[in-house]
Write an enzyme that holds these catalytic residues in place. Structure first.
Site, PDB file in Angstrom:
ATOM      1  N   HIS A  17       0.883  -1.172   0.000  1.00 38.34           N
ATOM      2  CA  HIS A  17       0.000   0.000   0.000  1.00 38.34           C
ATOM      3  C   HIS A  17       0.921   1.223   0.000  1.00 38.34           C
ATOM      4  CE1 HIS A  17      -2.809   2.952   1.745  1.00 38.34           C
ATOM      5  NE2 HIS A  17      -3.791   2.116   1.446  1.00 38.34           N
TER       6      HIS A  17
ATOM      7  N   ASP B 139       3.488  -4.159   7.946  1.00 35.93           N
ATOM      8  CA  ASP B 139       2.244  -3.408   7.852  1.00 35.93           C
ATOM      9  C   ASP B 139       1.095  -4.406   8.052  1.00 35.93           C
ATOM     10  OD1 ASP B 139      -0.052  -2.109   7.118  1.00 35.93           O
ATOM     11  OD2 ASP B 139       0.595  -1.600   5.080  1.00 35.93           O
TER      12      ASP B 139
ATOM     13  N   GLN C 152      -4.050  -4.957   7.019  1.00 33.18           N
ATOM     14  CA  GLN C 152      -5.027  -5.883   6.428  1.00 33.18           C
ATOM     15  C   GLN C 152      -4.993  -7.265   7.065  1.00 33.18           C
ATOM     16  OE1 GLN C 152      -7.328  -5.019   4.361  1.00 33.18           O
ATOM     17  NE2 GLN C 152      -6.576  -3.010   3.751  1.00 33.18           N
TER      18      GLN C 152
ATOM     19  N   LYS D 137      -9.767  -0.497  10.739  1.00 29.90           N
ATOM     20  CA  LYS D 137      -9.985  -1.678   9.894  1.00 29.90           C
ATOM     21  C   LYS D 137     -10.281  -2.904  10.766  1.00 29.90           C
ATOM     22  CE  LYS D 137      -6.790  -0.190   6.242  1.00 29.90           C
ATOM     23  NZ  LYS D 137      -7.624   0.600   5.357  1.00 29.90           N
TER      24      LYS D 137
ATOM     25  N   CYS E   2      -4.590   2.543  -3.739  1.00 25.35           N
ATOM     26  CA  CYS E   2      -3.350   3.035  -3.112  1.00 25.35           C
ATOM     27  C   CYS E   2      -2.214   2.032  -3.281  1.00 25.35           C
ATOM     28  CB  CYS E   2      -3.563   3.350  -1.631  1.00 25.35           C
ATOM     29  SG  CYS E   2      -4.798   4.595  -1.348  1.00 25.35           S
TER      30      CYS E   2
END
Lengths: 173, 437
Positions: B151, B228, B231, B254, B394
């Protein structure tokens, strides 16, 4: 694997209720827009343009090249090439149809009028001058799609501004 | 049961790895008709006609999270940390309790709570790592190694710090199947690598990267491993010790928590040695006219007044997720993804992006409709009350690598059910019909 598409038409998916094929009131996907998208009369490479300009919406990948043939202050021919969503391509096609054979000043007036419509400021009377382009009026309610509808017009505006400036400079000489 | 037939039919196409999960998922498919979770989410409960398939962008929040936010303002609102009166003490306790909860959530203990930094979102957390840690360890000739599926939030901060320090940004590419191989990791990570940073789960392909393997290769060369987790946290149980990573970032919004709260965990010795990112109030021990002494971690990275209500609400979101349980979350999501991918594959005008095996998609299914721009697909689906994302998500370098400009993305959470998938499929038939009348 990564979305290479070759399919064209599929059996079975067209058996939708008729009313679902036509949009709810206020939708931008009108029959006229879908027609211009499917059969854009002005989407071709022009042979001897006097003006050419590229318009891009980087975030969606809409990318069109607009060409004009301006002779004695009249837009004798308008055409575009490129790729983009249905809204951007149909809007450009409708625009090309509208400005063909019009004086540069009239094309500029229509361009300003279109932007006025997008801002939700055009009167019903003014909208009549925009013909089919007026069907894109409700794009004002879809902020995410405004730049799609505007792309052709913004590109035209850049060309016209240059063209008018050049004419003015010539007259002043 | 209408859902069962296509599931069994589609199982023919599966790899060995996917088959076991497929079988398990098909057992649960009937449960997708009953959805005990939607009622917990006020927005979903009050909009029964909406098929919300954009949870990878931001999830919906359950009432308990919204109640917690309100409860903070109604019962303990005061500026935390500095006040010496009861309300402020309550607010400080709420932040600390949430911090400890986040530590446990990431597989740590309450004693590790001091290594949990609250910020605005995963983007800010990754900016802290790149700007504060990256800038202090990188120099000319060094390399930062990231994946092509990042991302922009785990890409641009590295571009920036590489530009500032003269380091080189190196990419690990995915194969035809959308997966990152060990061969590619080993080809790109080497003695010159100082930092490896990767998405735990891709927001476009939905695939999980083998973080444990990446971290072990990074550590072979003495490089630092940054993850990261934006997600992954909503779908996978994370244990940062087990993954053996050095930094881990995620966003509360999220993971069914409030907007505006991000989490950065880092190894204590790394956080301790790093300079602060933002400076100002709350992050100092003492200040003179010309100098300041930084507060210890985590306050050193938390300049200014924190969104204490949001932090308190994150605590509630983690409670909610733990009550649902990752077993239930994964069972439902697996069944949803299998069903959705199978039904999409029955539409021969739809092309799924990424692995064919549904077991490799963690809640995310990207696709394109042949010859129709994703923005048109999304706008028309919206008229049928189906909310999906369309665009470059993104992740422009990934899409460029895949040879596409944009795509559609349906992302699922455990609160979705078979009616949402029905609406998506019907909506896509509507889209196709409009363009092929």
């Amino acid at each position: 694997m990564f979305g290479a598409c070759s399919t064209t038409k599929t059996e079975g998916v067209l058996n939708l209720p008729r009313e679902r094929l036509f949009m709810a009131e206020g939708s931008i996907y009108t029959a006229a827009l879908m027609e211009h998208n499917a059969h854009p009369d002005y989407k071709y490479e022009m042979e001897h343009p006097t003006h050419t300009h590229e318009g891009v919406n980087p975030s969606c990948g809409d990318d069109i090249i607009l060409s004009l043939r301006v002779v004695d202050g009249i837009v004798e021919e308008a055409a575009f090439t490129g790729s983009g969503c249905a809204v951007s391509l149909a809007s450009a096609d409708i625009m090309a149809d509208l400005i063909t054979d019009e004086p540069v000043e009239e094309a500029k007036r229509l361009c300003d009028l279109f932007m006025k419509m997008i801002r939700g400021e055009a009167t019903d009377e003014e909208l009549e001058d925009l013909g089919e382009a007026a069907e894109l009026k409700s794009i004002a309610l879809m902020p995410a799609r405004v730049k799609c509808a505007e792309l052709g017009w913004r590109t035209l505006d850049t060309i016209l501004a240059d063209s008018i400036q050049a004419e003015t400079a010539k007259e002043e000489l | 049961m209408a859902e069962t037939r296509p599931i069994l039919h589609g199982a023919d196409m599966l790899t060995e790895r996917g088959r076991a999960e497929w079988d398990a998922a098909s057992v649960q498919v009937s449960a997708l008709v009953d959805n005990p979770y939607k009622k917990d989410f006020p927005l979903l409960a009050t909009k029964p006609s909406l098929a919300f398939l954009d949870s990878a962008a931001t999830a919906q929040r359950p009432a308990v999270v919204l109640d917690a936010q309100r409860d903070f303002y109604e019962s303990m609102n005061a500026n935390a940390l500095r006040g010496l009166y009861k309300l402020s003490v309550e607010a400080t306790k709420a932040i600390n309790a949430s911090r400890a909860h986040v530590a446990r959530f990431l597989g740590l203990t309450d004693a590790d709570a001091c290594d949990i930094v609250f910020c605005r979102n995963a983007s800010e957390a990754l900016n802290i790592v790149a700007a504060s840690y990256g800038a202090s360890v990188l120099g000319a000739g060094d390399e930062v190694c990231i994946t092509i599926m990042e991302h922009h939030s785990n890409l641009i901060p590295w571009q920036q710090v590489c530009e500032r320090t003269g380091a080189k940004l190196v990419y690990m590419y995915v194969g035809e199947d959308g997966m990152l191989t060990e061969e590619e990791m080993r080809a790109k990570i080497g003695p010159q690598t100082k930092i490896v940073s990767a998405a735990h789960v891709s927001n476009v392909l939905g695939v999980e990267n083998n973080i444990k393997l990446l971290a072990s290769i990074a550590h072979e060369y003495g490089a630092t491993m940054v993850v990261d987790g934006a997600q992954s946290v909503p779908h996978l149980q994370v244990n940062v010790r087990d993954l053996d990573v050095d930094f881990f970032a995620f966003s509360a919004h999220k993971a069914f928590g409030p907007l505006g709260i991000g989490v950065l965990w880092g190894r204590h010795e790394l956080l301790d040695a790093m300079p602060p990112f933002l400076t100002g109030g709350e992050m100092i021990d003492s200040v003179t006219e010309q100098e300041a002494v930084w507060a210890p971690v985590p306050e050193k990275f938390e300049a200014g007044t924190q969104d204490a209500a949001g932090i308190y609400a994150l605590d509630a979101a983690l409670n909610y997720m733990e009550n649902v349980g990752y077993d239930a979350i994964q069972m439902r999501e697996s069944a949803l993804v299998h069903t959705c991918m199978h039904r999409l594959s029955e539409l021969d005008f739809v092309r799924i992006i990424g692995p064919e095996d549904p077991a490799l998609h963690h809640g995310v299914i990207s696709f394109n409709v042949c010859g129709i721009h994703p923005h048109d697909v999304s706008s028309i689906l919206d008229m049928d009350n189906v909310a999906i994302r369309a665009g470059h998500h993104c992740a422009q370098p990934l899409l460029t690598h895949l040879g596409i400009e944009s795509c559609c993305r349906a992302s699922l959470a455990f609160y979705n059910d078979s009616s949402d998938i029905d609406k998506l499929i019907n909506g896509l038939e509507h889209v196709w019909g409009m363009f092929h009348d």
